[in-house]
Design an enzyme around this catalytic site. Structure first.
Site, PDB file in Angstrom:
ATOM      1  N   CYS A 273      -3.701   1.355   6.898  1.00 47.78           N
ATOM      2  CA  CYS A 273      -4.054   0.772   8.195  1.00 47.78           C
ATOM      3  C   CYS A 273      -4.785   1.760   9.094  1.00 47.78           C
ATOM      4  O   CYS A 273      -5.465   1.352  10.032  1.00 47.78           O
ATOM      5  CB  CYS A 273      -2.798   0.278   8.904  1.00 47.78           C
ATOM      6  SG  CYS A 273      -1.918  -1.018   8.021  1.00 47.78           S
TER       7      CYS A 273
ATOM      8  N   ASN B 226       0.798  -1.227   0.000  1.00 47.21           N
ATOM      9  CA  ASN B 226       0.000   0.000   0.000  1.00 47.21           C
ATOM     10  C   ASN B 226       0.832   1.280   0.000  1.00 47.21           C
ATOM     11  O   ASN B 226       0.405   2.301  -0.524  1.00 47.21           O
ATOM     12  CB  ASN B 226      -1.007   0.000   1.160  1.00 47.21           C
ATOM     13  CG  ASN B 226      -0.361  -0.192   2.520  1.00 47.21           C
ATOM     14  OD1 ASN B 226       0.629  -0.912   2.658  1.00 47.21           O
ATOM     15  ND2 ASN B 226      -0.916   0.426   3.541  1.00 47.21           N
TER      16      ASN B 226
ATOM     17  N   GLU C 251       3.792  -4.295  12.346  1.00 51.38           N
ATOM     18  CA  GLU C 251       2.862  -3.189  12.129  1.00 51.38           C
ATOM     19  C   GLU C 251       1.746  -3.776  11.286  1.00 51.38           C
ATOM     20  O   GLU C 251       1.911  -4.015  10.092  1.00 51.38           O
ATOM     21  CB  GLU C 251       3.563  -2.026  11.444  1.00 51.38           C
ATOM     22  CG  GLU C 251       2.814  -0.702  11.573  1.00 51.38           C
ATOM     23  CD  GLU C 251       1.604  -0.614  10.653  1.00 51.38           C
ATOM     24  OE1 GLU C 251       0.469  -0.827  11.150  1.00 51.38           O
ATOM     25  OE2 GLU C 251       1.783  -0.354   9.466  1.00 51.38           O
TER      26      GLU C 251
END
Length: 480
Positions: A286, A153, A248
Site C-alpha cells: 500500500c 501481500n 487499512e
C-alpha cells in the site's frame, strides 16, 4: 500426494468437507490444499469467541504477555521455514520473505511489552468543589470479539498486526486469511496452539470470500479489522454502521524530491530508494512508490538515475537469493497491471523502461508524461510501476501529493527542517517520511491513512486502543 492443511477452530485443529488449492505464483505449481470450514464450524468458532470474551478479558497480563513472547520466539526459530512458505504462497522473493518474518517477530514482541505496561491512568477529581473526595481510575476493556480480515501481500506480518494486539488486550479474534495465502496464518495457528491461551480466544478460518458477509454481519463480532481494497473496505463499513470498524486500505504513494536535494549523492540515494520501494514485494504494498514528484531543477538528473536503478532490479525465481522482484500474486493481477500501462500509453504516456508481462510477472516499469485521465494517475496500481512528474517548487509538489483520493504515506527528500514540518502540516496523509521513500514502516508506530486510505490505525499500541474502550471507575469519600 499433497497433504490437506487443517485449520484452527477455537484453538484446536479441524477439517471441513471441502478444500481449495494454493498455487505458487511463479510457476503455478501446487503448494498445498487447505481445508475449508463448514457453516456449522464457522458458527462454532463464533460462538466460542463470544463465550470467551469475559474469560479472556479477565486473564492476567503475564499470561497474555507470556503467550505473545512464546509466539515471537517460535517465529524467530522457524524463520527460514516460514519465509520459504511465504515465498511459495505469495511469490515474494526469499530475502523479502525473511524480512517479513523478522517484522512479525517484532510485532509479537512489542505486543508482549505493551500487554505488560498497559496500566490505564488516574485522575483526581477534586479540582472542582463537586469532586471533593473523589478520584478516578480509567482503564481500557475489550469491545468484544474481533473479526480480523487479512490480505495476501504480507500473509504473516499483516496477520500479526491483527492477532497480536487482540491477544495483548484479551479480545478473542477470528482471523480470516486471504484465500491465496492462508498457509502462513495456519502456521501461526500451530504456534498459538502451543500456548495456554483460553479456548475460544482465537481461530484461523480460511473461509471463502463468499462467506465473509455473514461473518461481517454477525453481531457477536462487534469489532472488524480489515486490510485490503478500498472498495471492499468501505462496503464492509457501510454494511455495519453500529460496529467498530478499522480499515487499512490502499494508496498511490508519492515520493517528492525537492530542489535542495540536489547533490549527486542525494540524487543517487533518492533514486535507489525509489527504485527499490517501487518494486519490492512486486509493488504489492500500500505504500509502494507509485508517483515520483520532482522539482524541475533536479528532474532530468533524477529521471536518468531512477531509470537506471529500476532497470537494474533483478527479476526471476523468488526462491533465488539474488532476485529483487518476483511475480505478482497471480496471472490475473499481472494482466490487470499490463492493461493499465497499455491504457496510459494509449493516452500519451512514455515507457522509459519495462512495460512487459511474462505470465504472473510484470517487469519493473517507469512511465513519464502520464496523462491525468489514465487509470494509473488516480488508482492504486499494486504492481511494479511508477510514474515521474515534473513540478515547479514546493507548493506545486505538495499540491500534487494531495491531488489524490488516497492519503496513506508520502516521502519527502529535503534537508530543510522547516520544509519537513511544513510537509507534516500540509500533506493529507497518515504518515510523512523525510529523507526517504514513503514505504518506510516501523511496526510499533501508528500506521494508517486519511481519505480513501482508511480509518483507524495499526501499530501495536494503536490497534490495542482500537480494540478497546475506556471505562471510568470513580471512588468517593476519599481523604486526598
Amino acid at each position: 500426494m499433497t497433504t490437506t492443511h487443517e485449520f484452527w477452530l477455537a484453538g484446536r485443529r479441524a477439517s471441513g468437507e471441502a478444500a481449495f488449492e494454493v498455487r505458487h505464483p511463479h510457476d503455478d505449481s501446487l503448494v498445498a490444499k487447505v481445508s475449508v470450514p463448514t457453516d456449522a464450524q464457522v458458527e462454532e468458532a463464533v460462538a466460542a469467541a463470544a463465550a470467551a470474551v469475559p474469560v479472556f478479558a479477565a486473564t492476567p497480563a503475564h499470561q497474555r504477555a507470556g503467550a505473545l513472547d512464546h509466539v515471537a520466539r517460535r517465529l524467530a526459530e522457524r524463520t527460514e521455514e516460514i519465509a520459504r512458505l511465504i515465498t511459495a504462497e505469495n511469490g515474494k522473493p526469499i530475502k523479502w520473505a525473511r524480512g517479513e518474518v523478522g517484522r512479525a517477530v517484532s510485532v509479537f514482541r512489542w505486543a508482549a511489552e505493551e500487554a505488560r505496561r498497559t496500566n490505564g491512568e488516574t485522575l483526581r477529581l477534586d479540582t472542582d468543589p463537586g469532586g471533593t473526595g473523589r478520584y478516578a481510575i480509567v482503564r481500557r476493556f475489550p469491545r468484544g470479539a474481533v473479526l480480523g480480515i487479512a490480505p495476501f501481500n504480507f500473509p504473516l506480518n499483516l496477520v500479526a498486526h491483527k492477532v497480536a494486539p487482540a491477544i495483548a488486550v484479551g479480545a478473542p479474534i477470528i482471523l480470516k486469511p486471504a484465500p491465496a495465502t492462508p498457509l502462513s496464518a495456519l502456521v501461526l495457528g500451530e504456534i498459538l496452539a502451543e500456548t495456554d491461551l483460553p479456548a475460544g480466544s482465537w481461530s484461523v478460518l480460511p473461509v471463502e470470500n463468499a462467506k465473509m458477509p455473514a461473518l461481517v454481519q454477525d453481531t457477536r463480532l462487534p469489532v472488524i479489522s480489515f486490510t485490503g481494497s478500498d472498495k471492499v473496505g468501505y462496503q464492509i463499513m457501510d454494511s455495519v454502521p453500529r460496529k467498530h470498524v478499522t480499515l487499512e486500505l490502499g494508496g498511490n504513494a508519492a515520493a517528492v524530491v525537492l530542489a535542495d536535494w540536489n547533490s549527486e549523492a542525494d540524487l543517487d540515494w533518492a533514486a535507489g530508494r525509489i527504485a527499490l520501494f517501487a518494486n519490492y514485494q512486486g509493488g504489492q504494498s500500500c505504500i509502494s512508490v507509485q508517483r515520483v514528484i520532482a522539482d524541475a531543477s533536479v528532474y532530468d538528473r533524477l529521471v536518468e538515475k531512477v531509470v537506471a536503478k529500476v532497470g537494474a532490479q533483478v527479476t526471476g525465481d523468488p526462491s533465488d537469493e539474488a532476485t529483487d522482484v518476483g511475480p505478482l500474486v497471480d496471472r490475473k493481477a499481472a494482466e490487470r497491471v499490463e492493461s493499465w500501462v497499455e491504457d496510459a500509453v494509449a493516452k500519451g504516456a512514455k515507457v522509459l523502461t519495462g512495460g512487459s508481462r511474462d505470465g504472473a510477472a510484470y517487469a519493473p516499469t517507469v512511465l513519464a508524461e502520464l496523462p491525468a485521465d489514465a487509470i494509473l494517475a488516480t488508482a492504486e496500481v499494486f504492481g511494479p510501476v511508477l510514474s515521474l512528474h515534473r513540478v515547479e517548487g514546493t507548493e506545486e509538489a505538495f499540491a500534487a501529493v494531495n491531488d489524490s483520493a488516497f492519503g496513506l504515506q508520502a516521502g519527502v527528500f529535503t534537508h530543510d527542517v522547516q520544509t519537513a514540518f511544513r510537509a507534516h502540516r500540509e500533506l493529507e496523509v497518515g504518515g510523512v517520511v523525510i529523507g526517504d521513500a514513503p514505504s518506510y514502516r516501523a511496526d510499533q508506530m501508528p500506521y494508517g491513512g486519511v481519505k480513501d486510505s482508511g480509518v483507524g490505525r495499526e501499530g501495536v499500541r494503536y490497534a490495542m486502543d482500537d480494540f478497546t474502550f475506556e471505562k471510568v471507575l470513580v471512588l468517593t469519600g476519599l481523604d486526598l
